[in-house]
Scaffold this motif. Structure first.
Motif, mmCIF file in Angstrom:
data_model
loop_
_atom_site.group_PDB
_atom_site.id
_atom_site.type_symbol
_atom_site.label_atom_id
_atom_site.label_comp_id
_atom_site.label_asym_id
_atom_site.label_seq_id
_atom_site.Cartn_x
_atom_site.Cartn_y
_atom_site.Cartn_z
ATOM 1 N N ILE A 349 -55.842 -43.587 112.810
ATOM 2 C CA ILE A 349 -54.889 -44.075 113.820
ATOM 3 C C ILE A 349 -54.395 -42.907 114.673
ATOM 4 O O ILE A 349 -54.302 -43.001 115.906
ATOM 5 C CB ILE A 349 -53.702 -44.778 113.136
ATOM 6 N N GLU A 350 -54.111 -41.810 114.025
ATOM 7 C CA GLU A 350 -53.606 -40.624 114.723
ATOM 8 C C GLU A 350 -54.593 -40.139 115.784
ATOM 9 O O GLU A 350 -54.203 -39.771 116.900
ATOM 10 C CB GLU A 350 -53.355 -39.524 113.692
ATOM 11 N N GLN A 351 -55.883 -40.149 115.461
ATOM 12 C CA GLN A 351 -56.886 -39.671 116.410
ATOM 13 C C GLN A 351 -56.904 -40.515 117.677
ATOM 14 O O GLN A 351 -56.991 -39.998 118.792
ATOM 15 C CB GLN A 351 -58.268 -39.679 115.757
ATOM 16 N N VAL A 352 -56.778 -41.843 117.516
ATOM 17 C CA VAL A 352 -56.778 -42.741 118.672
ATOM 18 C C VAL A 352 -55.568 -42.456 119.557
ATOM 19 O O VAL A 352 -55.680 -42.346 120.785
ATOM 20 C CB VAL A 352 -56.780 -44.212 118.209
ATOM 21 N N VAL A 353 -54.393 -42.345 118.947
ATOM 22 C CA VAL A 353 -53.172 -42.100 119.720
ATOM 23 C C VAL A 353 -53.224 -40.725 120.378
ATOM 24 O O VAL A 353 -52.823 -40.563 121.539
ATOM 25 C CB VAL A 353 -51.927 -42.232 118.813
ATOM 26 N N GLN A 354 -53.731 -39.721 119.667
ATOM 27 C CA GLN A 354 -53.780 -38.383 120.238
ATOM 28 C C GLN A 354 -54.675 -38.336 121.469
ATOM 29 O O GLN A 354 -54.329 -37.722 122.487
ATOM 30 C CB GLN A 354 -54.265 -37.368 119.199
ATOM 31 N N GLU A 355 -55.824 -38.984 121.410
ATOM 32 C CA GLU A 355 -56.721 -38.994 122.570
ATOM 33 C C GLU A 355 -56.053 -39.658 123.767
ATOM 34 O O GLU A 355 -56.174 -39.177 124.906
ATOM 35 C CB GLU A 355 -58.031 -39.706 122.206
ATOM 36 N N ALA A 356 -55.336 -40.766 123.521
ATOM 37 C CA ALA A 356 -54.659 -41.463 124.620
ATOM 38 C C ALA A 356 -53.524 -40.613 125.192
ATOM 39 O O ALA A 356 -53.318 -40.566 126.417
ATOM 40 C CB ALA A 356 -54.124 -42.804 124.127
ATOM 41 N N ALA A 357 -52.794 -39.927 124.314
ATOM 42 C CA ALA A 357 -51.690 -39.089 124.781
ATOM 43 C C ALA A 357 -52.200 -37.885 125.568
ATOM 44 O O ALA A 357 -51.643 -37.521 126.612
ATOM 45 C CB ALA A 357 -50.843 -38.634 123.595
ATOM 46 N N GLU A 358 -53.255 -37.252 125.074
ATOM 47 C CA GLU A 358 -53.785 -36.075 125.757
ATOM 48 C C GLU A 358 -54.321 -36.411 127.146
ATOM 49 O O GLU A 358 -54.338 -35.552 128.039
ATOM 50 C CB GLU A 358 -54.876 -35.418 124.907
ATOM 51 N N ALA A 359 -54.739 -37.666 127.340
ATOM 52 C CA ALA A 359 -55.242 -38.066 128.650
ATOM 53 C C ALA A 359 -54.147 -38.027 129.718
ATOM 54 O O ALA A 359 -54.443 -38.017 130.916
ATOM 55 C CB ALA A 359 -55.844 -39.468 128.573
ATOM 56 N N GLN A 360 -52.876 -38.007 129.293
ATOM 57 C CA GLN A 360 -51.757 -37.994 130.240
ATOM 58 C C GLN A 360 -51.270 -36.579 130.571
ATOM 59 O O GLN A 360 -50.445 -36.410 131.478
ATOM 60 C CB GLN A 360 -50.581 -38.789 129.673
ATOM 61 N N ILE A 361 -51.764 -35.576 129.874
ATOM 62 C CA ILE A 361 -51.206 -34.228 130.010
ATOM 63 C C ILE A 361 -51.391 -33.675 131.416
ATOM 64 O O ILE A 361 -50.473 -33.066 131.986
ATOM 65 C CB ILE A 361 -51.821 -33.279 128.961
ATOM 66 N N ASP A 362 -52.568 -33.883 132.012
ATOM 67 C CA ASP A 362 -52.836 -33.294 133.324
ATOM 68 C C ASP A 362 -51.824 -33.738 134.373
ATOM 69 O O ASP A 362 -51.484 -32.982 135.292
ATOM 70 C CB ASP A 362 -54.248 -33.649 133.788
ATOM 71 N N ARG A 363 -51.320 -34.970 134.250
ATOM 72 C CA ARG A 363 -50.377 -35.483 135.242
ATOM 73 C C ARG A 363 -49.002 -34.832 135.092
ATOM 74 O O ARG A 363 -48.140 -35.028 135.941
ATOM 75 C CB ARG A 363 -50.241 -37.006 135.108
ATOM 76 N N GLN A 364 -48.805 -34.086 133.980
ATOM 77 C CA GLN A 364 -47.498 -33.455 133.742
ATOM 78 C C GLN A 364 -47.605 -31.940 133.594
ATOM 79 O O GLN A 364 -46.732 -31.314 133.007
ATOM 80 C CB GLN A 364 -46.859 -34.046 132.486
ATOM 81 N N HIS A 365 -48.650 -31.352 134.162
ATOM 82 C CA HIS A 365 -48.885 -29.928 133.896
ATOM 83 C C HIS A 365 -47.774 -29.034 134.438
ATOM 84 O O HIS A 365 -47.614 -27.900 133.992
ATOM 85 C CB HIS A 365 -50.235 -29.497 134.465
ATOM 86 N N ASN A 366 -46.991 -29.553 135.393
ATOM 87 C CA ASN A 366 -45.889 -28.755 135.932
ATOM 88 C C ASN A 366 -44.584 -28.942 135.165
ATOM 89 O O ASN A 366 -43.583 -28.294 135.472
ATOM 90 C CB ASN A 366 -45.658 -29.085 137.410
ATOM 91 N N ARG A 367 -44.568 -29.835 134.207
ATOM 92 C CA ARG A 367 -43.357 -30.112 133.444
ATOM 93 C C ARG A 367 -43.163 -29.083 132.338
ATOM 94 O O ARG A 367 -44.118 -28.649 131.692
ATOM 95 C CB ARG A 367 -43.436 -31.496 132.800
ATOM 96 N N ALA A 368 -41.903 -28.721 132.102
ATOM 97 C CA ALA A 368 -41.600 -27.808 130.997
ATOM 98 C C ALA A 368 -41.701 -28.516 129.652
ATOM 99 O O ALA A 368 -42.046 -27.910 128.639
ATOM 100 C CB ALA A 368 -40.197 -27.230 131.174
ATOM 101 N N VAL A 369 -41.371 -29.819 129.648
ATOM 102 C CA VAL A 369 -41.435 -30.640 128.438
ATOM 103 C C VAL A 369 -42.364 -31.814 128.711
ATOM 104 O O VAL A 369 -42.203 -32.524 129.712
ATOM 105 C CB VAL A 369 -40.038 -31.164 128.041
ATOM 106 N N LEU A 370 -43.342 -32.019 127.848
ATOM 107 C CA LEU A 370 -44.264 -33.136 128.015
ATOM 108 C C LEU A 370 -43.645 -34.397 127.436
ATOM 109 O O LEU A 370 -43.186 -34.401 126.290
ATOM 110 C CB LEU A 370 -45.595 -32.844 127.321
ATOM 111 N N VAL A 371 -43.620 -35.468 128.229
ATOM 112 C CA VAL A 371 -43.140 -36.769 127.774
ATOM 113 C C VAL A 371 -44.304 -37.748 127.950
ATOM 114 O O VAL A 371 -44.628 -38.162 129.061
ATOM 115 C CB VAL A 371 -41.904 -37.239 128.563
ATOM 116 N N LEU A 372 -44.947 -38.107 126.851
ATOM 117 C CA LEU A 372 -46.163 -38.918 126.856
ATOM 118 C C LEU A 372 -45.862 -40.253 126.201
ATOM 119 O O LEU A 372 -45.307 -40.290 125.103
ATOM 120 C CB LEU A 372 -47.277 -38.188 126.108
#
Length: 595
Positions: A349-372
């Protein structure tokens, strides 16, 4: 002696982008022992902040040397008096624990304590998905209706104002045993023991790094002392409180509590108790983890702890407490096997959620805190995913499972980096009206949020923490304790380094630089681990592993660096005992080209 600010071996930018610097003094043994000011263990202790006059006390941490007087903590005496009264009069007591390892071990500790005093306490562990974190007023009132006149909450309750007010209205006393950050106004309770109370005494506040299970142990000490004063042991043997230290060690390490001072003593002594296998459930857990030796500190965090956690994350929340308090070996084996299966399920389950969360990182690369955030993410794994992404990105990370409660709110879990107090920020965000609920401590936090507040929270955290994150990131460096030629990486060295443990958060394991080396063989094992065989000009040769790194810049460089370029490797020296005789190996954290 080399300056800490000077880069080691001229490495200002390694394959992970870090400068290499000494953590403390120069222990460069790559060309002989010239830089060694004293013995290695002494230098390790000094570099972790131990004053010279305190070296003997820290070299072999004992409870006698580090245990404070429990009465120094606010409300401790009131809590001990109330619990002792319940034990002496046979009142019905329920221990209300959180569903993670710290909560399970804290609950088990108090249950076993009372059992040794001739009192059978009940326990209540809320369901993560149906009830969420912390005591609910409905559950407390229901427990009171079932006959309990005293409820002890462990690893929760410090911010449960409404729930504890409902309990008071139902006529039940509540003792809160917690370590999470508190607001200035405390909830109504018979006693609230928490070293992170804002009005805590100086000695109590110095122990704010305790996990809840450490606070529960102090309550056990205070309760036994209270009973002794009242003559309870005139015709009864006093309980062996040291026998509970295996629970304290497991909960402390699994909750990533800082391992300095009292915590280090608790874990060091707890590992000795665990090696005796007196606790039937703990013994079954060790067997289920396939350990054929006494557990180490690392095993608590990566083998035993995740199995207990799996019950609360994706299975039945009571499994951990049941396992750690059972007296039936068959039941213990069955529960431990069930927890292992649930842990495997949790990983998937963790692997599925992690892949989905990591897909959002690029849209927040300028943020100091990642909110996924995402719908359908399992709330039981978001904390683990937040931790993994924090490690990858070097940024505080919140992972939020949307529609995780009946009101359609999101449930979030966050992990921070050293130097950034995420728990305080989450409490402030709640007070600013951005959250339905929230709290935590410096390195971890939890929250409940309405979906329409996500963007506002993200902007608010970015504004509040950007300076702290920038400062913490600018100060990031690969800190090293020891430099060696390849032939110096031996089992004897590993044993020497381990003698300054146990290691963990706040008491980092020694990191050694080894080199220069050339890669003899490089391949991928498992899903994405890089395995190396390396050798040096001194004839030394050893195996090295870079875990979860095959797709990283460092991993790719290691896989393709066999054309002859020499490298320095930095990491943790470990014992590989799979063969006929133990060999030293290196678990790689970083690497840099030597020429």
């Amino acid at each position: 002696m080399a300056s800490r600010s000077a880069s080691l071996f001229g490495i200002d930018k390694s394959l992970t982008g870090k400068a290499w610097r000494w953590r403390g003094g120069n222990m460069d043994l790559s060309d002989g022992p010239g830089g060694l000011e004293n013995d290695i263990v002494t230098q390790l202790l000094l570099s972790r902040g131990v004053p010279r006059e305190e070296l003997d006390r820290h070299r072999t941490p004992s409870l006698r040397a580090f245990l404070p007087d429990p009465s120094e903590f606010r409300d401790m005496d009131a809590a001990a008096e109330r619990l002792a009264q319940a034990i002496m009069t046979g009142e019905a007591v329920t221990v209300y624990g959180d569903y993670d390892v710290d909560g399970a071990t804290s609950a088990a500790l108090l249950i076993l304590l009372m059992r040794s005093l001739g009192h059978d306490a009940r326990y209540y562990i809320p369901d993560r998905l149906l009830e969420g974190y912390g005591p609910s007023g409905e559950a407390l009132v229901r427990i009171a209706g079932e006959g309990s006149s005293l409820i002890v909450t462990v690893d929760c309750g410090a911010m449960a104002h409404e729930a504890l007010e409902m309990a008071h209205g139902a006529g039940v006393d509540v003792i809160v045993v917690d370590h999470h950050k508190c607001s200035p106004e405390l909830p109504r309770a018979a006693a609230l023991v928490n070293p992170n109370r804002l009005d805590e005494s100086a000695i109590g506040a110095d122990h704010g790094h305790l996990a809840a299970v450490g606070v529960a142990f102090l309550l056990a000490v205070a309760t036994v002392r209270t009973l002794r004063r009242q003559g309870f042991f005139a015709e009864r043997r006093e309980p062996d409180l040291f026998a509970l230290l295996d629970l304290v060690a497991l909960g402390t390490v699994a909750d990533v509590a800082a391992l300095h001072g009292l915590n280090r003593a608790l874990v060091a002594q707890g590992l000795k108790v665990m090696a005796r296998r007196d606790n039937i459930g703990m013994s079954a857990l060790i067997d289920a983890s396939r350990l054929n030796r006494a557990p180490t500190c690392s095993d608590l965090g990566f083998a035993l702890g995740p199995r207990i956690n799996a019950g609360g994350r994706v299975g039945e929340s009571t499994l951990g407490v049941r396992l750690l308090t059972t007296t039936d070996p068959d039941e213990a084996r069955d529960i431990a096997a069930q927890l292992s299966r649930l842990n495997d399920e949790r990983r998937a389950i963790e692997q599925v959620v992690q892949e989905a969360a990591e897909a959002q990182i690029d849209r927040q690369h300028n943020r100091a805190v990642l909110v996924l955030a995402g719908a359908g993410w399992h709330p039981g794994v978001i904390g683990i995913v937040a931790g993994r992404i924090k490690e990858k990105t070097g940024k505080p990370t919140l992972v939020i499972a949307l529609d995780a409660d009946e009101a359609g709110n999101g449930k979030g879990s966050g992990r921070s980096i050293t130097g950034v107090d995420l728990g305080a920020a989450i409490i402030a965000a709640r007070e600013a009206g951005l959250l339905v609920a929230g709290g935590g401590h410096a390195m971890a936090a939890g929250l409940t949020i309405a979906p329409d507040k996500l963007e506002a929270l993200s902007e608010w955290l970015d504004s509040r923490l950007a300076t702290d994150v920038a400062h913490a990131s600018a100060n990031q460096a690969m800190l090293l304790d020891l430099a060696l030629a390849p032939g110096g990486l031996t089992p004897t060295l590993v044993e020497t380094l381990e003698s300054a443990g146990p290691y963990g958060m706040g008491w980092p394991g020694p990191r050694v630089a080894v080199g220069p080396v050339r890669i003899v063989k490089a391949d991928i094992v498992g899903a994405d681990h890089v395995r190396l065989i390396v050798g040096g000009t001194d004839g030394g040769r050893f195996k090295a592993m870079a875990f979860r790194s095959a797709e990283t810049e460092m991993g790719q460089a290691l896989l393709h660096a066999s054309q002859g370029r020499r490298l320095w490797l930095a990491g943790r020296a470990k014992i590989d005992d799979w063969g006929s005789r133990p060999q030293a190996e290196l678990h790689i954290d970083d690497a840099a080209f030597a020429d």
